[in-house]
Write a protein that holds these residues in place. Structure first.
Motif, PDB file in Angstrom:
ATOM      1  N   HIS A 163      -1.613   6.702  -3.446  1.00 62.74           N
ATOM      2  CA  HIS A 163      -0.285   7.498  -3.714  1.00 62.74           C
ATOM      3  C   HIS A 163       0.629   7.107  -4.515  1.00 62.74           C
ATOM      4  O   HIS A 163       1.950   7.766  -4.527  1.00 62.74           O
ATOM      5  CB  HIS A 163       0.133   8.093  -2.147  1.00 62.74           C
ATOM      6  CG  HIS A 163      -0.881   8.804  -1.360  1.00 62.74           C
ATOM      7  ND1 HIS A 163      -1.150  10.050  -1.650  1.00 62.74           N
ATOM      8  CD2 HIS A 163      -1.547   8.430  -0.253  1.00 62.74           C
ATOM      9  CE1 HIS A 163      -2.315  10.390  -0.761  1.00 62.74           C
ATOM     10  NE2 HIS A 163      -2.408   9.335  -0.105  1.00 62.74           N
ATOM     11  N   PHE A 164       0.405   6.139  -4.993  1.00 63.99           N
ATOM     12  CA  PHE A 164       1.602   5.238  -6.001  1.00 63.99           C
ATOM     13  C   PHE A 164       1.193   5.365  -7.500  1.00 63.99           C
ATOM     14  O   PHE A 164      -0.034   5.340  -7.691  1.00 63.99           O
ATOM     15  CB  PHE A 164       1.739   3.966  -5.479  1.00 63.99           C
ATOM     16  CG  PHE A 164       2.597   3.921  -4.053  1.00 63.99           C
ATOM     17  CD1 PHE A 164       3.804   3.970  -3.948  1.00 63.99           C
ATOM     18  CD2 PHE A 164       1.652   3.864  -3.094  1.00 63.99           C
ATOM     19  CE1 PHE A 164       4.575   3.794  -2.905  1.00 63.99           C
ATOM     20  CE2 PHE A 164       2.144   3.589  -1.841  1.00 63.99           C
ATOM     21  CZ  PHE A 164       3.674   3.846  -1.533  1.00 63.99           C
ATOM     22  N   LYS A 165       1.994   5.254  -8.283  1.00 61.55           N
ATOM     23  CA  LYS A 165       1.502   5.269  -9.709  1.00 61.55           C
ATOM     24  C   LYS A 165       1.231   3.813  -9.923  1.00 61.55           C
ATOM     25  O   LYS A 165       1.683   2.870  -9.350  1.00 61.55           O
ATOM     26  CB  LYS A 165       2.974   5.702 -10.739  1.00 61.55           C
ATOM     27  CG  LYS A 165       3.346   7.053 -10.478  1.00 61.55           C
ATOM     28  CD  LYS A 165       4.624   7.343 -11.062  1.00 61.55           C
ATOM     29  CE  LYS A 165       5.210   8.731 -10.755  1.00 61.55           C
ATOM     30  NZ  LYS A 165       6.463   8.836 -11.639  1.00 61.55           N
ATOM     31  N   ARG A 166       0.245   3.452 -10.936  1.00 57.56           N
ATOM     32  CA  ARG A 166      -0.135   2.171 -11.421  1.00 57.56           C
ATOM     33  C   ARG A 166       1.005   1.357 -11.692  1.00 57.56           C
ATOM     34  O   ARG A 166       1.054   0.208 -11.482  1.00 57.56           O
ATOM     35  CB  ARG A 166      -1.111   2.413 -12.394  1.00 57.56           C
ATOM     36  CG  ARG A 166      -2.310   2.903 -12.071  1.00 57.56           C
ATOM     37  CD  ARG A 166      -3.392   3.021 -13.066  1.00 57.56           C
ATOM     38  NE  ARG A 166      -4.651   3.225 -12.774  1.00 57.56           N
ATOM     39  CZ  ARG A 166      -5.798   3.087 -13.055  1.00 57.56           C
ATOM     40  NH1 ARG A 166      -5.884   2.145 -13.923  1.00 57.56           N
ATOM     41  NH2 ARG A 166      -6.946   3.597 -12.497  1.00 57.56           N
ATOM     42  N   GLU A 167       2.105   1.999 -12.326  1.00 54.22           N
ATOM     43  CA  GLU A 167       3.128   1.094 -12.881  1.00 54.22           C
ATOM     44  C   GLU A 167       4.116   0.436 -11.693  1.00 54.22           C
ATOM     45  O   GLU A 167       4.936  -0.369 -11.854  1.00 54.22           O
ATOM     46  CB  GLU A 167       3.936   1.690 -13.826  1.00 54.22           C
ATOM     47  CG  GLU A 167       4.617   3.113 -13.413  1.00 54.22           C
ATOM     48  CD  GLU A 167       3.632   4.294 -13.806  1.00 54.22           C
ATOM     49  OE1 GLU A 167       4.185   5.264 -13.802  1.00 54.22           O
ATOM     50  OE2 GLU A 167       2.581   4.048 -14.293  1.00 54.22           O
ATOM     51  N   ASP A 168       3.836   1.344 -10.316  1.00 53.48           N
ATOM     52  CA  ASP A 168       4.513   0.769  -9.270  1.00 53.48           C
ATOM     53  C   ASP A 168       3.943  -0.387  -8.354  1.00 53.48           C
ATOM     54  O   ASP A 168       4.446  -0.796  -7.404  1.00 53.48           O
ATOM     55  CB  ASP A 168       4.727   2.061  -8.285  1.00 53.48           C
ATOM     56  CG  ASP A 168       5.878   3.111  -8.762  1.00 53.48           C
ATOM     57  OD1 ASP A 168       6.423   2.639  -9.588  1.00 53.48           O
ATOM     58  OD2 ASP A 168       5.854   4.048  -8.416  1.00 53.48           O
ATOM     59  N   ILE A 169       2.739  -0.531  -8.606  1.00 53.74           N
ATOM     60  CA  ILE A 169       2.049  -1.727  -7.981  1.00 53.74           C
ATOM     61  C   ILE A 169       1.898  -2.896  -9.037  1.00 53.74           C
ATOM     62  O   ILE A 169       1.583  -2.925  -9.906  1.00 53.74           O
ATOM     63  CB  ILE A 169       0.261  -1.052  -7.641  1.00 53.74           C
ATOM     64  CG1 ILE A 169       0.604   0.118  -6.937  1.00 53.74           C
ATOM     65  CG2 ILE A 169      -0.445  -2.258  -6.834  1.00 53.74           C
ATOM     66  CD1 ILE A 169      -0.831   0.969  -6.569  1.00 53.74           C
ATOM     67  N   GLN A 170       2.043  -3.806  -8.255  1.00 53.67           N
ATOM     68  CA  GLN A 170       1.860  -5.326  -8.838  1.00 53.67           C
ATOM     69  C   GLN A 170       0.446  -5.877  -8.492  1.00 53.67           C
ATOM     70  O   GLN A 170       0.251  -6.107  -7.162  1.00 53.67           O
ATOM     71  CB  GLN A 170       3.147  -6.328  -8.331  1.00 53.67           C
ATOM     72  CG  GLN A 170       4.345  -6.172  -8.992  1.00 53.67           C
ATOM     73  CD  GLN A 170       5.497  -7.200  -8.524  1.00 53.67           C
ATOM     74  OE1 GLN A 170       5.352  -7.316  -7.169  1.00 53.67           O
ATOM     75  NE2 GLN A 170       6.135  -7.366  -9.414  1.00 53.67           N
ATOM     76  N   GLU A 171      -0.159  -6.166  -9.411  1.00 57.25           N
ATOM     77  CA  GLU A 171      -1.447  -6.837  -9.143  1.00 57.25           C
ATOM     78  C   GLU A 171      -1.437  -8.406  -8.763  1.00 57.25           C
ATOM     79  O   GLU A 171      -0.325  -8.934  -9.269  1.00 57.25           O
ATOM     80  CB  GLU A 171      -2.347  -6.869 -10.250  1.00 57.25           C
ATOM     81  CG  GLU A 171      -2.768  -5.062 -10.732  1.00 57.25           C
ATOM     82  CD  GLU A 171      -3.620  -4.726  -9.641  1.00 57.25           C
ATOM     83  OE1 GLU A 171      -4.434  -5.175  -8.760  1.00 57.25           O
ATOM     84  OE2 GLU A 171      -3.604  -3.478  -9.584  1.00 57.25           O
ATOM     85  N   PRO A 172      -2.176  -8.858  -7.982  1.00 54.42           N
ATOM     86  CA  PRO A 172      -1.909 -10.231  -7.319  1.00 54.42           C
ATOM     87  C   PRO A 172      -2.089 -11.356  -8.593  1.00 54.42           C
ATOM     88  O   PRO A 172      -2.999 -10.861  -9.448  1.00 54.42           O
ATOM     89  CB  PRO A 172      -3.138 -10.627  -6.615  1.00 54.42           C
ATOM     90  CG  PRO A 172      -4.055  -9.271  -6.808  1.00 54.42           C
ATOM     91  CD  PRO A 172      -3.532  -8.225  -7.490  1.00 54.42           C
TER      92      PRO A 172
END
Length: 114
Positions: free
Chosen positions: A71-80
C-alpha cells in the motif's frame, strides 16, 4: 493411537503471521515472505492520515496492527543497507496504493504468488 493416550500439542516458535489491516487486503506474512509490514506511526497527525487513507474510521490500533508494503509507493520505502537489515518507511509516508477488488476474483491466491 490408543483412546486413552493424551495428545499434546507443541507451540510452534517463530511462526507468527502478520496481517494487513487494510479492508479487503488478504496479504499475510504466511503466504508471502517478500512483503513487509509496518506499524502505525506514533505521531498523531500522521496516524490520522493513515486511518483516513486506509478508510477505517473506527480502527482500534493495537501493538500488532499493521499495514503491508503493497500500500506504499516504492519511493516511500527505504531498502535495507545490509542483508540482515529491515525495510523502513521514509518520514511522512502515508499508504496510497489500493487496488479495487471484486468479490468474483480469487485475489488471495494471486497475491500469494508475488
Amino acid at each position: 493411537m490408543k483412546k486413552s493416550q493424551k495428545v499434546t500439542y507443541l507451540r510452534a516458535t517463530g511462526t507468527t503471521s502478520e496481517f494487513c489491516c487494510v479492508p479487503l487486503c488478504p496479504v499475510s506474512s504466511r503466504c508471502n515472505k517478500f512483503v513487509s509490514f509496518f506499524n502505525f506511526p506514533t505521531d498523531e497527525e500522521l496516524r490520522k492520515k493513515w486511518i483516513v487513507a486506509i478508510r477505517r474510521a473506527n480502527l482500534a490500533i493495537k501493538a500488532h496492527t499493521r499495514v503491508c508494503s503493497r500500500h506504499f509507493k516504492r519511493e516511500d520505502i527505504q531498502e535495507p543497507k545490509s542483508e540482515i537489515g529491515r525495510r523502513r518507511l521514509k518520514k511522512g509516508a502515508v499508504p496510497a496504493l489500493f487496488q479495487k477488488q471484486s468479490t468474483n476474483d480469487n485475489t488471495f491466491k494471486r497475491l500469494c504468488l508475488y
